[in-house]
Design a protein around this motif. Sequence first.
Motif: not given
Lengths: 218, 226
Positions: B180-193
Amino acid sequence: MTANGQPIDKNGMAAAVAADIPHGSFVNLGIGLPTTVSNHLAADSGVTLHTENGMLGMGPEAHGDEVDPDLINAGKIPVTELPGASYFHHADSFAMMRGGHLDVCVLGAYQVSAAGDLANWHTGKPGAIPAVGGAMDLALGAKETYVMMTLLTRDGAPKLVPECSFPLTAVQCVKRVYTDLATFAITPGGVEVRALHGTSFADLKALLDVPLLDATAR
Amino acid sequence: MVDIVATAAEAVAGIGDGATVMVGGFGAAGQPVELIDALIEGGARELTIVNNNAGNGDLGLAALIREGRVRKVICSFPRQSDSWHFDEKYRAGEIELELVPQGNLAERIRAAGAGIGAFFTPTGFGTMLAEGKEVREIDGRQQVLEYALRADVALVKAHVADEAGNITYRKTARNFGPIMAAAAATTVIQVNEVVPIGGIDPENVVTPGIYVDRVVRVTPREGAER
């Protein structure tokens, strides 16, 4: 052929499937009844379990402190990781399946046809919300697709049929069918009966609308 | 260039009405609940959501559906014992469903990220999910044409990010995140650290920073999944 013992229960079916999985196979067990096959795999079976949500080397269900919400199986049940396990993303997990790298896949079914067509994802009833998941990929992806099911519905209708009346999951994909009354192999030459449980070949023939070949002596 | 932002609200800023949003996760594992909460707060409506499921229980995607923000769901497995918000909207005719076999869903997303327009696959041949689709015999097998699936935005939950946007995941929570990170115009990721550049061994990077636009660290809820 005379009656042979008793019909087998779910455990017996799972044991029969497990006994036919070749040593060292990579195997995907479908949600529900097929999951129980893992209870019958010997410690030295060399079998590696695949789960569609991105893991090889899946271990038994997790309990207590072992439970990790990031480690689940396709049925969304917490599981454990065995030594030698690996993780990968969803497209790799399905490429592994769709690319024919898995040896055996075991699935449940509503119906299997004499040609090996599988119906296991949708009853087609009005109002039913369809959900296919990985069923269509699993049915085609492994080198061998086995089905585990009771031979009859609760109403006594056969589930091994000339043509599936339920919506299909995939065409001509099932190689073996493990049931409480008999084990079948679907071959280019027809449907072979490989084992009988508490019934006779003649009674089985009378029960099903599908031409059967007696291969119980093999 | 990745933006490390301070809040989930900033991370989802700009997602407008009618957007197609890919949401990572397989059930609860890998579901970016805090980003979805921020999306609900942000008010976007008429969304098309791409996810394996259609919400479980009352959190995350289920809440987005409950709030009436979703026009259409593209997924493989909507109906589950705890998919009550989707079930209600679907039965009321308030939500459209595009049901896709899970392997086709994953491969359509992967194809979009790889610049592939469409592909042929045996999956679905002869079933109602292939009705009306082009079929060709390739290598002796009947194969169905499936098109790439792209999105305006991907919301993904991962484990660790470095300040270059390189990403690692945990166990089976990885699932749809990398594709999904590669397939979207804008990629938003939530992380623990979030760690400084150099804090992740390059050999262990799963999603390279080139695919990542915004990263936000979220504090896991007490008692909630990691």
